[in-house]
Design a protein around this motif. Structure first.
Motif, mmCIF file in Angstrom:
data_model
loop_
_atom_site.group_PDB
_atom_site.id
_atom_site.type_symbol
_atom_site.label_atom_id
_atom_site.label_comp_id
_atom_site.label_asym_id
_atom_site.label_seq_id
_atom_site.Cartn_x
_atom_site.Cartn_y
_atom_site.Cartn_z
ATOM 1 N N LYS A 95 -44.001 17.722 0.741
ATOM 2 C CA LYS A 95 -44.344 18.928 1.226
ATOM 3 C C LYS A 95 -45.857 19.365 0.584
ATOM 4 O O LYS A 95 -45.927 18.992 -0.706
ATOM 5 C CB LYS A 95 -43.454 20.059 0.630
ATOM 6 N N ASN A 96 -46.679 19.973 1.370
ATOM 7 C CA ASN A 96 -47.950 20.541 0.815
ATOM 8 C C ASN A 96 -47.641 21.723 0.090
ATOM 9 O O ASN A 96 -46.445 22.491 0.227
ATOM 10 C CB ASN A 96 -48.893 20.562 1.880
ATOM 11 N N PRO A 97 -48.508 22.309 -0.600
ATOM 12 C CA PRO A 97 -48.360 23.535 -1.474
ATOM 13 C C PRO A 97 -47.770 24.610 -0.852
ATOM 14 O O PRO A 97 -47.212 25.430 -1.043
ATOM 15 C CB PRO A 97 -49.821 23.879 -2.192
ATOM 16 N N MET A 98 -48.316 24.807 0.440
ATOM 17 C CA MET A 98 -48.040 25.965 1.382
ATOM 18 C C MET A 98 -46.662 26.001 1.794
ATOM 19 O O MET A 98 -45.939 26.706 1.886
ATOM 20 C CB MET A 98 -49.002 25.960 2.643
ATOM 21 N N GLN A 99 -46.002 24.721 2.035
ATOM 22 C CA GLN A 99 -44.765 24.650 2.435
ATOM 23 C C GLN A 99 -43.760 24.869 1.407
ATOM 24 O O GLN A 99 -42.851 25.391 1.548
ATOM 25 C CB GLN A 99 -44.621 23.125 2.965
ATOM 26 N N LYS A 100 -44.155 24.234 0.047
ATOM 27 C CA LYS A 100 -43.325 24.557 -0.905
ATOM 28 C C LYS A 100 -43.352 26.116 -1.279
ATOM 29 O O LYS A 100 -42.331 26.720 -1.785
ATOM 30 C CB LYS A 100 -44.218 23.930 -2.342
ATOM 31 N N ALA A 101 -44.370 26.894 -1.082
ATOM 32 C CA ALA A 101 -44.452 28.282 -1.272
ATOM 33 C C ALA A 101 -43.549 28.790 -0.445
ATOM 34 O O ALA A 101 -42.543 29.631 -0.767
ATOM 35 C CB ALA A 101 -45.686 28.771 -1.206
ATOM 36 N N GLU A 102 -43.581 28.590 0.868
ATOM 37 C CA GLU A 102 -42.777 29.181 2.098
ATOM 38 C C GLU A 102 -41.291 28.719 1.536
ATOM 39 O O GLU A 102 -40.292 29.876 1.735
ATOM 40 C CB GLU A 102 -43.234 28.641 3.328
ATOM 41 N N ALA A 103 -40.903 27.621 1.266
ATOM 42 C CA ALA A 103 -39.399 27.244 0.839
ATOM 43 C C ALA A 103 -39.055 27.978 -0.312
ATOM 44 O O ALA A 103 -37.813 28.330 -0.274
ATOM 45 C CB ALA A 103 -39.303 25.786 0.504
ATOM 46 N N LYS A 104 -39.756 28.291 -1.184
ATOM 47 C CA LYS A 104 -39.549 28.966 -2.271
ATOM 48 C C LYS A 104 -39.192 30.503 -2.037
ATOM 49 O O LYS A 104 -38.244 31.149 -2.543
ATOM 50 C CB LYS A 104 -40.595 29.231 -3.435
ATOM 51 N N LYS A 105 -39.746 31.152 -1.201
ATOM 52 C CA LYS A 105 -39.531 32.423 -0.484
ATOM 53 C C LYS A 105 -38.136 32.417 0.214
ATOM 54 O O LYS A 105 -37.398 33.342 -0.042
ATOM 55 C CB LYS A 105 -40.664 33.008 0.349
#
Length: 809
Positions: free
Chosen positions: A762-772
């Motif tokens: 995953k790219n950083p944006m995807q990781k941030a969204e998954a974290k939310k």
């Protein structure tokens, strides 16, 4: 290049030892004589070392006796002591000084070991243990602190320290046959062997605040003075081990009162240091068939908690040993059993903490007993009164009568197969070192293979007599194939510190070579006799490689120069392949038989593609039949036997005797097999021949078949049966590195690969969204848990009311 310079180069190359020539070349040369006699490479025989490989009538070696008093400081992990040395000059030379080894100085920051150590591989991830070890080495205050060197009268003696060596200058020259005495007072800090890799040291147990000490190289030891090299005072760098003189030892070890001490030699004050019940059990163990506890696990556990500041002194004596080591701890369990060795009882004993159970009580002492019995069969009877295995921080290291071994089970007492056999193997190996080099006293500082290689070979034999399918790591030829196939090698006959791929070179390859020599070259009977003769000749003496090579040839009656040359002096490997098989049969000359054979061959032959395609083309001779003549008629058969041919053949037969006519009638098959030596190392050619009647035959062609041409050779095989298949080295007994060229017809040997699916990260944006999303799910789950908790409380309250109600009724 002018003629003079060319002559000079050739002269220099000719003067180089074989290993240097091979290393400078690195390739297998067609012109190299693999059967060149290596006698000119070996030292010239003398009356000290005979051409037969035996010690001569003028053989000599020095002797050093020791009286040592040491104190173990358990508070500061420090050892201090005094070593009184009686040095006996049994050489024909007058000596003005004596060299002494200061092995603890390897831990000094200015030692050659420290300053020549190359950098570790720093990747993006470095284990904590690696970093701890690096920093521990930087901060550890290691090495001897020499307080004084004095003669027998207490007068100070001049001495010079050269890193891990010290020269003690004598007040007056020491002539042949005389002895001198001197004393050395010293102390040193004991290295933490769990942090800094060492051949001895301490291990700390945080849970009970105790130590296990495995102590060796703990006193300045006289260096060896030999007929072949003078003083052996090469610096101790870590790999090249020790070259020492035999002597008698009396060693007094003062340690905390409740510590148990184990050491080289026999305990001389058992009544003073052993509890009565321990002494009684030790006597019982001498007559027992199985190991029994001298100190039980429960007693060892109780001992751990007793931190008395009082001390007691253990006194040990050892006769005719080349070194001394000891171990001490409050944690030791102690088991023992008496082993019958040629009518003498040897006490096999193990010392270990509760953390080593249940593995050690099951296997350690049994492995000691097994080693003494098997090694004795192949060399000589174990001559010492005890053989000891100690569990501690050192994974595997040997000293006379005592060795340090590391494998332990997991904290829950379970252990893997690797740990089990690792313990058995390391005990066999380290106890086996009592034979080589503790008794057959080779120069470990120079030739590691003479002790490690020979010992690993005997370890393999002992392992194979432990149980079926024992998982030996080394010894079987096929185990060394990856190393032999690979590069970055130097010959076995390389100095200990210059070896590349140390384990395979100094342990695996020589052990394999001896196994090949035993099973394939000499056979077990010849080999075992010669090897035992070597061991007996050099028991309590100091052999060199030439003594081993010469003895093995002398006692077996077989010229093995080609074998030593290939396995020990070169980096060639075994790779023999089948290039071609040609088939021949006797042609009787009978014209009718010949015509019929040719006709059958013609009829079986598939037409060429052009002939097949041309078959339907219109032919001129078809519509112009006048073009036909005798050669187009059915009467003409080019394969037909003529009468003149029959008469000529009959005349030929009439001139033969009955034996010659019998030869013409033979249906024997003659096969010429072309073998190619791709690897350079000459070896016997071992062939399994498969015949058309489903029978097989094993044929072994001695290595000397390569003597005229070490690159390729043709061999004639004669059989009344037809060969359908050939297979080289089917039992994998020569360490042939290439299996694929060992067959005729060629055989495809599959390699396998695994399929895998690329994982998309995953790219950083995807990781941030998954974290939310993960946080949101967690909050919701917490709310649901709270609701469930309320429901659960109400249900429990209701149940309590019902329970009260039932109780009232």
């Amino acid at each position: 290049m002018n003629r003079y310079f060319l002559t000079l180069v050739l002269t220099v190359l000719a003067a180089l030892p074989a290993s240097a020539q091979l290393l400078s070349n690195g390739k297998h040369s067609d012109s190299t004589d693999r059967f060149f006699q290596i006698e000119s490479w070996l030292p010239t025989p003398t009356e000290s070392r005979l051409a037969s490989g035996a010690p001569g009538p003028r053989y000599w070696q020095q002797r050093a006796d020791y009286q040592i008093d040491v104190t173990l400081d358990d508070q500061n992990q420090r050892l201090s002591g005094t070593s009184r040395i009686t040095y006996r000059n049994q050489s024909p030379h007058t000596l003005r000084y004596i060299w002494v080894q200061l092995d603890q100085n390897i831990f000094r920051s200015d030692s050659d070991s420290a300053t020549t150590r190359t950098a570790p591989s720093f990747n993006s991830r470095v284990p904590f243990n690696t970093m701890k070890s690096i920093l521990a080495r930087e901060s550890f205050d290691g090495g001897y602190k020499i307080k004084s060197v004095s003669d027998a009268n207490g007068t100070a003696m001049d001495h010079t320290i050269v890193k891990t060596m010290m020269r003690v200058d004598l007040k007056s020259a020491l002539p042949p046959g005389e002895s001198t005495q001197f004393a050395i007072d010293y102390e040193f800090n004991i290295v933490d062997a769990k942090l800094i890799r060492a051949r001895s040291g301490s291990e700390y147990f945080k849970e009970d605040e105790n130590y296990i000490y495995e102590i060796a190289q703990f006193f300045p030891r006289v260096a060896a003075y030999t007929d072949y090299a003078g003083w052996q005072h090469k610096q101790f760098l870590g790999r090249g081990e020790f070259t020492l003189e035999f002597g008698d030892y009396t060693v007094s070890i003062t340690a905390p009162k409740n510590m148990v001490v184990s050491a080289t030699g026999e305990l001389r004050n058992a009544d003073e240091v052993l509890k009565p019940e321990w002494a009684e059990r030790l006597n019982q163990a001498k007559q027992s068939e199985k190991a029994i506890f001298v100190i039980t696990p429960e007693e060892a556990k109780e001992n751990e908690s007793n931190k008395s500041r009082q001390t007691k002194t253990w006194v040990f004596e050892a006769k005719n040993v080349r070194d001394f080591a000891f171990a001490a701890s409050r944690k030791f369990i102690w088991d023992a059993v008496g082993v019958d060795v040629d009518g003498q009882t040897v006490m096999a004993m193990s010392y270990y903490p509760n953390e080593a159970e249940p593995l050690w009580s099951k296997y350690s002492t049994e492995s000691i007993a097994h080693t003494l019995q098997i090694y004795g069969r192949y060399s000589f009877a174990y001559p010492y009164p005890v053989a000891i295995s100690v569990n501690g921080p050192v994974y595997g290291m040997e000293y006379p009568m005592i060795c340090f071994n590391g494998p332990r089970p997991e904290e829950d007492g379970t252990y893997s197969k690797g740990t089990k056999y690792g313990l058995i193997s390391v005990v066999i190996h380290e106890v086996g070192h009592n034979f080589f080099p503790m008794i057959v006293n080779s120069d470990e500082r120079q030739w590691t293979w003479m002790d490690e290689g020979l010992n690993t070979f005997l370890q393999y034999l002992a392992e194979q007599e432990w149980e079926d399918d024992y998982p030996s790591r080394r010894g079987d030829p096929e185990k060394i194939v990856p190393y032999m196939r690979g590069g970055n090698q130097r010959p076995i006959m390389t100095g200990s510190e210059e070896i590349l791929q140390f384990g395979d070179n100094a342990y695996g390859k020589p052990a394999t070579a001896l196994n090949v020599l035993r099973e394939t070259i000499l056979g077990r009977e010849l080999f075992d006799f010669a090897f035992a003769e070597y061991a007996r000749r050099w028991k309590f003496k100091r052999p060199t490689p030439s003594d081993f090579f010469r003895t093995m040839e002398d006692a077996s009656g077989v010229d093995l120069d080609w074998f030593w040359r290939g396995w020990f002096y070169s980096t060639d490997h075994v790779d023999i392949g089948i290039d071609q098989l040609r088939w021949y049969k006797i042609d009787s000359g009978d014209p009718d038989e010949s015509a019929e054979r040719k006709r059958q061959e013609r009829d079986k032959k598939e037409p060429t593609l052009s002939k097949k395609l041309n078959a339907d083309l219109p032919k001129r001779i078809t519509w112009q039949p006048g073009l036909k003549d005798f050669y187009n008629s059915p009467e003409y058969d080019p394969l037909k036997a003529e009468e003149d041919d029959r008469k000529a053949f009959q005349k030929f037969l009439d001139g033969l005797d009955s034996d010659e006519r019998g030869l013409l009638r033979r249906k024997t098959n003659f096969y010429v097999v072309k073998f190619r030596n791709h690897g350079g190392l000459v070896m016997p050619i071992i062939i399994r021949v498969h015949y058309n009647d489903n029978t097989t035959e094993m044929i072994t062609l001695p290595a000397q078949i390569w003597r005229s041409n070490s690159r390729q050779v043709d061999k004639l095989l004669v059989s009344d049966k037809e060969i359908v298949r050939l297979e080289l080295d089917p039992r994998r007994q020569t360490a042939d590195v290439e299996y694929g060229n060992n067959f005729w017809p060629p055989k495809l040997v599959p390699s396998r690969f695994k399929l895998f699916k690329d994982a998309k990260t995953k790219n950083p944006m995807q990781k941030a969204e998954a974290k939310k999303k993960s946080k949101s799910k967690k909050d919701k789950a917490d709310d649901e848990d709270a609701d469930e908790s309320d429901k659960s409380d109400k249900a429990e309250s209701k149940n309590d009311d019902e329970d009260d109600k039932e109780s009232d009724e």
